[in-house]
Design a protein around this motif. Structure first.
Motif, PDB file in Angstrom:
ATOM      1  N   LEU A   6       0.855  -1.191   0.000  1.00  0.00           N
ATOM      2  CA  LEU A   6       0.000   0.000   0.000  1.00  0.00           C
ATOM      3  C   LEU A   6       0.886   1.235   0.000  1.00  0.00           C
ATOM      4  O   LEU A   6       1.635   1.472   0.948  1.00  0.00           O
ATOM      5  CB  LEU A   6      -0.906  -0.017   1.237  1.00  0.00           C
ATOM      6  CG  LEU A   6      -1.812   1.189   1.455  1.00  0.00           C
ATOM      7  CD1 LEU A   6      -2.741   1.403   0.266  1.00  0.00           C
ATOM      8  CD2 LEU A   6      -2.613   1.012   2.743  1.00  0.00           C
ATOM      9  N   LEU A   7       0.824   2.000  -1.071  1.00  0.00           N
ATOM     10  CA  LEU A   7       1.573   3.239  -1.208  1.00  0.00           C
ATOM     11  C   LEU A   7       0.648   4.403  -0.870  1.00  0.00           C
ATOM     12  O   LEU A   7      -0.353   4.634  -1.563  1.00  0.00           O
ATOM     13  CB  LEU A   7       2.114   3.385  -2.635  1.00  0.00           C
ATOM     14  CG  LEU A   7       2.926   4.641  -2.928  1.00  0.00           C
ATOM     15  CD1 LEU A   7       4.216   4.662  -2.111  1.00  0.00           C
ATOM     16  CD2 LEU A   7       3.227   4.725  -4.418  1.00  0.00           C
ATOM     17  N   LEU A   8       0.961   5.114   0.198  1.00  0.00           N
ATOM     18  CA  LEU A   8       0.166   6.280   0.589  1.00  0.00           C
ATOM     19  C   LEU A   8       0.778   7.510  -0.066  1.00  0.00           C
ATOM     20  O   LEU A   8       1.898   7.901   0.260  1.00  0.00           O
ATOM     21  CB  LEU A   8       0.131   6.410   2.111  1.00  0.00           C
ATOM     22  CG  LEU A   8      -0.501   5.239   2.850  1.00  0.00           C
ATOM     23  CD1 LEU A   8      -0.477   5.483   4.365  1.00  0.00           C
ATOM     24  CD2 LEU A   8      -1.918   4.968   2.372  1.00  0.00           C
ATOM     25  N   ALA A   9       0.052   8.084  -1.010  1.00  0.00           N
ATOM     26  CA  ALA A   9       0.566   9.193  -1.809  1.00  0.00           C
ATOM     27  C   ALA A   9      -0.521  10.234  -2.063  1.00  0.00           C
ATOM     28  O   ALA A   9      -0.698  10.721  -3.180  1.00  0.00           O
ATOM     29  CB  ALA A   9       1.125   8.660  -3.134  1.00  0.00           C
ATOM     30  N   ALA A  10      -1.256  10.578  -1.009  1.00  0.00           N
ATOM     31  CA  ALA A  10      -2.370  11.516  -1.157  1.00  0.00           C
ATOM     32  C   ALA A  10      -2.222  12.747  -0.278  1.00  0.00           C
ATOM     33  O   ALA A  10      -3.173  13.487  -0.081  1.00  0.00           O
ATOM     34  CB  ALA A  10      -3.689  10.808  -0.841  1.00  0.00           C
ATOM     35  N   GLY A  11      -1.026  12.959   0.262  1.00  0.00           N
ATOM     36  CA  GLY A  11      -0.821  14.098   1.152  1.00  0.00           C
ATOM     37  C   GLY A  11      -1.005  15.428   0.451  1.00  0.00           C
ATOM     38  O   GLY A  11      -0.866  15.546  -0.766  1.00  0.00           O
ATOM     39  N   ALA A  12      -1.297  16.445   1.225  1.00  0.00           N
ATOM     40  CA  ALA A  12      -1.568  17.778   0.685  1.00  0.00           C
ATOM     41  C   ALA A  12      -0.301  18.568   0.356  1.00  0.00           C
ATOM     42  O   ALA A  12      -0.387  19.617  -0.273  1.00  0.00           O
ATOM     43  CB  ALA A  12      -2.421  18.569   1.670  1.00  0.00           C
ATOM     44  N   SER A  13       0.851  18.129   0.785  1.00  0.00           N
ATOM     45  CA  SER A  13       2.129  18.809   0.508  1.00  0.00           C
ATOM     46  C   SER A  13       2.123  20.253   0.980  1.00  0.00           C
ATOM     47  O   SER A  13       2.723  21.122   0.347  1.00  0.00           O
ATOM     48  CB  SER A  13       2.462  18.768  -0.996  1.00  0.00           C
ATOM     49  OG  SER A  13       2.480  17.469  -1.497  1.00  0.00           O
ATOM     50  N   ARG A  14       1.460  20.545   2.077  1.00  0.00           N
ATOM     51  CA  ARG A  14       1.313  21.933   2.548  1.00  0.00           C
ATOM     52  C   ARG A  14       2.650  22.634   2.766  1.00  0.00           C
ATOM     53  O   ARG A  14       2.811  23.794   2.435  1.00  0.00           O
ATOM     54  CB  ARG A  14       0.497  21.960   3.832  1.00  0.00           C
ATOM     55  CG  ARG A  14      -0.966  21.668   3.620  1.00  0.00           C
ATOM     56  CD  ARG A  14      -1.744  21.661   4.940  1.00  0.00           C
ATOM     57  NE  ARG A  14      -3.067  21.129   4.743  1.00  0.00           N
ATOM     58  CZ  ARG A  14      -3.400  19.864   4.934  1.00  0.00           C
ATOM     59  NH1 ARG A  14      -2.513  18.996   5.345  1.00  0.00           N
ATOM     60  NH2 ARG A  14      -4.637  19.458   4.725  1.00  0.00           N
ATOM     61  N   ARG A  15       3.611  21.943   3.343  1.00  0.00           N
ATOM     62  CA  ARG A  15       4.911  22.560   3.641  1.00  0.00           C
ATOM     63  C   ARG A  15       5.795  22.677   2.396  1.00  0.00           C
ATOM     64  O   ARG A  15       6.797  23.364   2.422  1.00  0.00           O
ATOM     65  CB  ARG A  15       5.645  21.768   4.725  1.00  0.00           C
ATOM     66  CG  ARG A  15       4.957  21.885   6.079  1.00  0.00           C
ATOM     67  CD  ARG A  15       5.612  21.025   7.103  1.00  0.00           C
ATOM     68  NE  ARG A  15       5.120  19.660   6.913  1.00  0.00           N
ATOM     69  CZ  ARG A  15       5.499  18.618   7.604  1.00  0.00           C
ATOM     70  NH1 ARG A  15       6.413  18.732   8.526  1.00  0.00           N
ATOM     71  NH2 ARG A  15       4.982  17.431   7.379  1.00  0.00           N
ATOM     72  N   PHE A  16       5.420  21.995   1.326  1.00  0.00           N
ATOM     73  CA  PHE A  16       6.233  22.019   0.118  1.00  0.00           C
ATOM     74  C   PHE A  16       5.942  23.249  -0.740  1.00  0.00           C
ATOM     75  O   PHE A  16       6.754  23.660  -1.546  1.00  0.00           O
ATOM     76  CB  PHE A  16       6.004  20.744  -0.700  1.00  0.00           C
ATOM     77  CG  PHE A  16       7.093  20.452  -1.678  1.00  0.00           C
ATOM     78  CD1 PHE A  16       8.268  19.854  -1.256  1.00  0.00           C
ATOM     79  CD2 PHE A  16       6.969  20.784  -3.014  1.00  0.00           C
ATOM     80  CE1 PHE A  16       9.297  19.585  -2.143  1.00  0.00           C
ATOM     81  CE2 PHE A  16       7.974  20.518  -3.909  1.00  0.00           C
ATOM     82  CZ  PHE A  16       9.147  19.922  -3.474  1.00  0.00           C
ATOM     83  N   GLY A  17       4.763  23.807  -0.593  1.00  0.00           N
ATOM     84  CA  GLY A  17       4.368  24.951  -1.406  1.00  0.00           C
ATOM     85  C   GLY A  17       3.240  24.569  -2.340  1.00  0.00           C
ATOM     86  O   GLY A  17       2.597  23.542  -2.154  1.00  0.00           O
ATOM     87  N   PRO A  18       3.010  25.357  -3.388  1.00  0.00           N
ATOM     88  CA  PRO A  18       1.857  25.116  -4.254  1.00  0.00           C
ATOM     89  C   PRO A  18       1.996  23.879  -5.150  1.00  0.00           C
ATOM     90  O   PRO A  18       1.008  23.321  -5.596  1.00  0.00           O
ATOM     91  CB  PRO A  18       1.771  26.387  -5.115  1.00  0.00           C
ATOM     92  CG  PRO A  18       3.143  26.964  -5.081  1.00  0.00           C
ATOM     93  CD  PRO A  18       3.733  26.578  -3.755  1.00  0.00           C
ATOM     94  N   GLN A  19       3.208  23.450  -5.411  1.00  0.00           N
ATOM     95  CA  GLN A  19       3.437  22.295  -6.283  1.00  0.00           C
ATOM     96  C   GLN A  19       3.195  20.994  -5.507  1.00  0.00           C
ATOM     97  O   GLN A  19       3.473  20.911  -4.312  1.00  0.00           O
ATOM     98  CB  GLN A  19       4.883  22.324  -6.791  1.00  0.00           C
ATOM     99  CG  GLN A  19       5.283  21.125  -7.607  1.00  0.00           C
ATOM    100  CD  GLN A  19       6.776  21.105  -7.918  1.00  0.00           C
ATOM    101  OE1 GLN A  19       7.524  21.974  -7.495  1.00  0.00           O
ATOM    102  NE2 GLN A  19       7.192  20.100  -8.647  1.00  0.00           N
ATOM    103  N   ASP A  20       2.693  19.970  -6.180  1.00  0.00           N
ATOM    104  CA  ASP A  20       2.573  18.647  -5.565  1.00  0.00           C
ATOM    105  C   ASP A  20       3.981  18.080  -5.435  1.00  0.00           C
ATOM    106  O   ASP A  20       4.656  17.823  -6.435  1.00  0.00           O
ATOM    107  CB  ASP A  20       1.708  17.736  -6.433  1.00  0.00           C
ATOM    108  CG  ASP A  20       1.467  16.361  -5.817  1.00  0.00           C
ATOM    109  OD1 ASP A  20       2.249  15.940  -4.934  1.00  0.00           O
ATOM    110  OD2 ASP A  20       0.500  15.706  -6.229  1.00  0.00           O
ATOM    111  N   LYS A  21       4.442  17.877  -4.225  1.00  0.00           N
ATOM    112  CA  LYS A  21       5.813  17.422  -4.006  1.00  0.00           C
ATOM    113  C   LYS A  21       6.071  16.067  -4.653  1.00  0.00           C
ATOM    114  O   LYS A  21       7.191  15.768  -5.036  1.00  0.00           O
ATOM    115  CB  LYS A  21       6.157  17.377  -2.526  1.00  0.00           C
ATOM    116  CG  LYS A  21       5.483  16.264  -1.742  1.00  0.00           C
ATOM    117  CD  LYS A  21       5.925  16.277  -0.297  1.00  0.00           C
ATOM    118  CE  LYS A  21       5.152  15.276   0.532  1.00  0.00           C
ATOM    119  NZ  LYS A  21       5.529  15.352   1.940  1.00  0.00           N
ATOM    120  N   LEU A  22       5.052  15.244  -4.783  1.00  0.00           N
ATOM    121  CA  LEU A  22       5.248  13.920  -5.351  1.00  0.00           C
ATOM    122  C   LEU A  22       5.601  13.969  -6.837  1.00  0.00           C
ATOM    123  O   LEU A  22       6.102  12.994  -7.392  1.00  0.00           O
ATOM    124  CB  LEU A  22       4.026  13.048  -5.111  1.00  0.00           C
ATOM    125  CG  LEU A  22       3.740  12.778  -3.630  1.00  0.00           C
ATOM    126  CD1 LEU A  22       2.441  12.015  -3.467  1.00  0.00           C
ATOM    127  CD2 LEU A  22       4.901  12.049  -2.966  1.00  0.00           C
TER     128      LEU A  22
END
Length: 181
Positions: A6-22
């Protein structure tokens, strides 16, 4: 024995900025592909990815995709993945923002889990994901709420259930962490 990743890859990336960090490039490819490749190299019967950004779908070949709404909490992602996984004998949970985890490390975690006890990564101080849960412990994962993962379920495991890997457990939260170690 049925083993599901199970790969959890749905985070909001809030601390990364506007870009999806993934989707941020690391080593010439999107961040999420590192964890996905490690899971592909692990002896699993099924692979599931929980995502909130449909742009990740082409990067997750070989995974059943569970798309959840943007802005959910970590426990929402986990429960969505559990719902798709059913009742495997082993559920190996990895995070999409941990690029240094290897298939060999995931395989060691998978192998260390018993019918009664989970296994997990350990950085020398704390129990961390990736982690593997036996079927007997999946109901406990369903009870988690809020923005916390399974760490509290891993805290009191015997040392034999810890797979030491401090150099593999980096997770990416900010753009400054995207540089390889």
């Amino acid at each position: 024995m049925i083993r599901t990743g199970l790969l959890l890859a749905a985070g909001a990336s809030r601390r990364f900025g506007p870009q999806d960090k993934l989707l941020a490039p690391l080593g010439g490819r999107p961040l999420v592909t590192h964890a996905a490749c490690a899971l592909r190299g692990t002896p699993l019967d099924h692979r599931i990815a929980v995502i909130a950004n449909p742009a990740l779908v082409p990067l997750l070949d070989g995974f059943r995709i569970v798309l959840i709404p943007v802005g959910g909490q970590q426990s929402d992602s986990l429960r969505a993945g559990l719902g798709e996984a059913g009742q495997p004998d082993r559920l190996l949970i990895a995070l999409g923002d941990m690029p240094d985890v290897t298939a060999a490390h995931l395989t060691r975690i998978l192998t260390a889990a018993t019918d009664d006890l989970p296994s997990c990564s350990h950085d020398g101080t704390a129990s961390l994901p990736p982690a593997c849960f036996p079927q007997a412990r999946l109901a406990a994962l369903q009870t988690l709420t809020g923005d916390q993962g399974a760490a509290r379920l891993l805290r009191d495991l015997p040392a034999a259930q810890h797979i030491d890997a401090p150099r593999l457990l980096r997770d990416i939260d900010t753009p400054g962490q995207i540089a390889p170690t």
